[in-house]
Design an enzyme around this catalytic site. Structure first.
Site, PDB file in Angstrom:
ATOM      1  CE1 TYR A  48     -15.022   2.978  -3.049  1.00  0.00           C
ATOM      2  CE2 TYR A  48     -12.897   3.357  -4.258  1.00  0.00           C
ATOM      3  CZ  TYR A  48     -13.673   3.444  -2.934  1.00  0.00           C
ATOM      4  OH  TYR A  48     -12.898   3.184  -1.793  1.00  0.00           O
TER       5      TYR A  48
ATOM      6  CB  SER B  26     -11.175   7.623  -3.377  1.00  0.00           C
ATOM      7  OG  SER B  26     -10.072   7.604  -3.372  1.00  0.00           O
TER       8      SER B  26
ATOM      9  CE  LYS C 210      -3.511   8.017   6.307  1.00  0.00           C
ATOM     10  NZ  LYS C 210      -5.233   7.252   6.047  1.00  0.00           N
TER      11      LYS C 210
ATOM     12  CD  GLU D 164       6.004  -4.412   3.755  1.00  0.00           C
ATOM     13  OE1 GLU D 164       5.048  -5.042   4.662  1.00  0.00           O
ATOM     14  OE2 GLU D 164       6.390  -3.105   3.945  1.00  0.00           O
TER      15      GLU D 164
ATOM     16  CE  LYS E  78      -5.694   1.624  -0.593  1.00  0.00           C
ATOM     17  NZ  LYS E  78      -6.207   2.259   0.915  1.00  0.00           N
TER      18      LYS E  78
ATOM     19  CE  LYS F 174      -3.770   2.615   2.685  1.00  0.00           C
ATOM     20  NZ  LYS F 174      -4.848   1.750   4.104  1.00  0.00           N
TER      21      LYS F 174
ATOM     22  NE  ARG G  12      -5.431   9.384   2.533  1.00  0.00           N
ATOM     23  CZ  ARG G  12      -4.225  10.111   3.012  1.00  0.00           C
ATOM     24  NH1 ARG G  12      -4.358  11.442   2.429  1.00  0.00           N
ATOM     25  NH2 ARG G  12      -3.386   8.559   2.511  1.00  0.00           N
TER      26      ARG G  12
HETATM   27  C1  PBG Z   1      -7.986   2.768   5.009  1.00  0.00           C
HETATM   28  C2  PBG Z   1      -8.007   2.862   3.444  1.00  0.00           C
HETATM   29  C3  PBG Z   1      -7.992   3.862   2.860  1.00  0.00           C
HETATM   30  C4  PBG Z   1      -8.210   3.507   1.491  1.00  0.00           C
HETATM   31  C5  PBG Z   1      -8.336   2.282   1.598  1.00  0.00           C
HETATM   32  N1  PBG Z   1      -8.454   1.807   3.392  1.00  0.00           N
HETATM   33  C6  PBG Z   1      -7.339   5.153   3.044  1.00  0.00           C
HETATM   34  C7  PBG Z   1      -5.509   5.571   3.202  1.00  0.00           C
HETATM   35  O1  PBG Z   1      -5.573   4.855   3.621  1.00  0.00           O
HETATM   36  O2  PBG Z   1      -5.321   6.911   3.832  1.00  0.00           O
HETATM   37  C8  PBG Z   1      -8.111   4.585   0.582  1.00  0.00           C
HETATM   38  C9  PBG Z   1      -9.363   3.705  -0.306  1.00  0.00           C
HETATM   39  C10 PBG Z   1      -9.466   4.589  -1.524  1.00  0.00           C
HETATM   40  O3  PBG Z   1      -8.972   5.612  -1.959  1.00  0.00           O
HETATM   41  O4  PBG Z   1     -10.286   4.900  -2.289  1.00  0.00           O
HETATM   42  N2  PBG Z   1      -6.395   3.048   5.715  1.00  0.00           N
END
Ligand code: PBG
Length: 338
Positions: free
Chosen positions: A321, A282, A225, A241, A256, A202, A212
């Site tokens: 989505y 997203s 992050k 990982e 991701k 990720k 968010r």
């Molecule tokens: C939570 C999480 C996130 C997403 C899925 N689980 C956001 C992040 O890590 O800030 C993002 C999913 C998306 O953008 O569609 N840890």
């Protein structure tokens, strides 16, 4: 292997592309409803469907309305939904207390879905960001995310979600060792068959912005992050990982974001040969929607095209989505002829 001829004109690559039926016959990959995972947002209240401005056609749902969506997902044969909670600001705290309450929103949502729509898989994120006042996935010690303290809470969160009925838990926090420790406590507590889909690779990505917004954590995120999510230039690290998470007890791996990271999906799949999933996040969804809403792209076509790209890269499935729309189109016999 070298083909024993002189190339053109004996070989003409276009022969196989002449007709719809030849193209179908030689297609190396295909997309089916079995590849689709639907992420959905749940919020408190009754009879609420609340649009998310940066994700047109995606909504936040109160639990009763969530059930309606999950029923539709099941009717179009989508195998799995992933539920994300939108937590009221008053319940967000420094130490994410709401995340490990037994009857919190996500647990109630899981139980209701399992009761009303028993034949669809339900997945829940294990991470603290929807519940922290600072928007991070972990517990802060000063400015530092405390890895091990965070995992203690993730374990409680995971156990509650499993007791509520979750079939798959998906740690998305990127703490070190969390798969090992979560798996260990699942075994100890008799949850030997619970699946873990690990967000193994990720990345610290700017493509999560609309998500968010959706969970209302954007304004509150302090800093970024980057001390726990991965750095964009790295690929070998993603394989490590994923390899670690599998050895610690994960059953499936997720990469991701999706489309900008197809190389990572491909490498994990060819090197580790494990079930590998992509999250079309997203920001990817929002980009395609925004351009389409301006008349610059044909949404259905670019959506199906991107999903096929995930399959070509080696993904076993995709969180998108658009899962319901795509499933409906596939069931209606939609073909991506542009
Ligand atoms: C939570 C999480 C996130 C997403 C899925 N689980 C956001 C992040 O890590 O800030 C993002 C999913 C998306 O953008 O569609 N840890």
């Amino acid at each position: 292997m070298k083909n024993n001829n002189y190339g053109y004109p004996h070989t003409r690559m276009r022969r196989n592309r002449q007709f719809d039926w030849t193209r179908r016959l030689v297609a190396e990959n295909s997309l089916s409803v079995d590849d689709l995972i639907l992420p959905i947002f749940v919020m408190e209240g009754k009879n609420i469907i609340e649009p998310i401005a940066s994700m047109p056609s995606v909504n936040r749902h109160s639990i009763d309305k969530l059930v309606d969506i999950v029923k539709i997902a099941q009717e179009v044969n989508i195998p799995l939904v992933a539920i994300f909670p939108v937590i009221d600001n008053k319940n967000k705290t420094e130490h994410a207390r709401e995340s490990f309450k037994k009857d919190n929103l996500i647990c109630r949502a899981i139980t209701t879905i399992k009761e009303k729509v028993p034949d669809i898989g339900v997945m829940a994120d294990v991470a603290l960001d929807p519940y922290t006042s600072h928007g991070h996935d972990g517990i802060l010690n000063g400015d530092i995310i405390d890895n091990d303290k965070t995992i203690d809470i993730l374990i409680k969160q995971a156990l509650n979600q499993i007791n509520a009925g979750a079939d798959i838990i998906a740690p998305s926090d990127m703490m070190d060792g969390r798969i090992y420790l979560i798996r260990e406590s699942l075994e100890k507590n008799g949850h030997t068959d619970t699946l873990i889909m690990s967000y193994a690779a990720k990345y610290a990505s700017a493509f999560y912005g609309p998500f968010r917004d959706a969970i209302k954590s954007k304004g509150s995120l302090r800093g970024d992050k980057k001390t726990y999510q991965m750095d964009t230039p790295n690929a070998n690290e993603a394989i490590r990982e994923a390899d670690l998470d599998i050895s610690e007890g994960a059953d499936m791996i997720m990469v991701k974001p999706g489309l900008p990271y197809l190389d990572i999906i491909s490498k994990i799949k060819t090197q580790l040969k494990v079930p590998t999933f992509a999250y079309q996040v997203s920001g990817e969804y929002a980009s395609l929607k925004a351009a389409s809403n301006n008349g610059w792209l044909d949404f259905d076509k670019v959506m199906i095209e991107t999903l096929l790209c995930f399959k070509r890269a080696g993904a076993d499935g995709i969180l998108t989505y658009s899962a319901i729309d795509v499933a409906q189109k596939l069931l209606d016999g939609y073909k991506n002829e542009s």
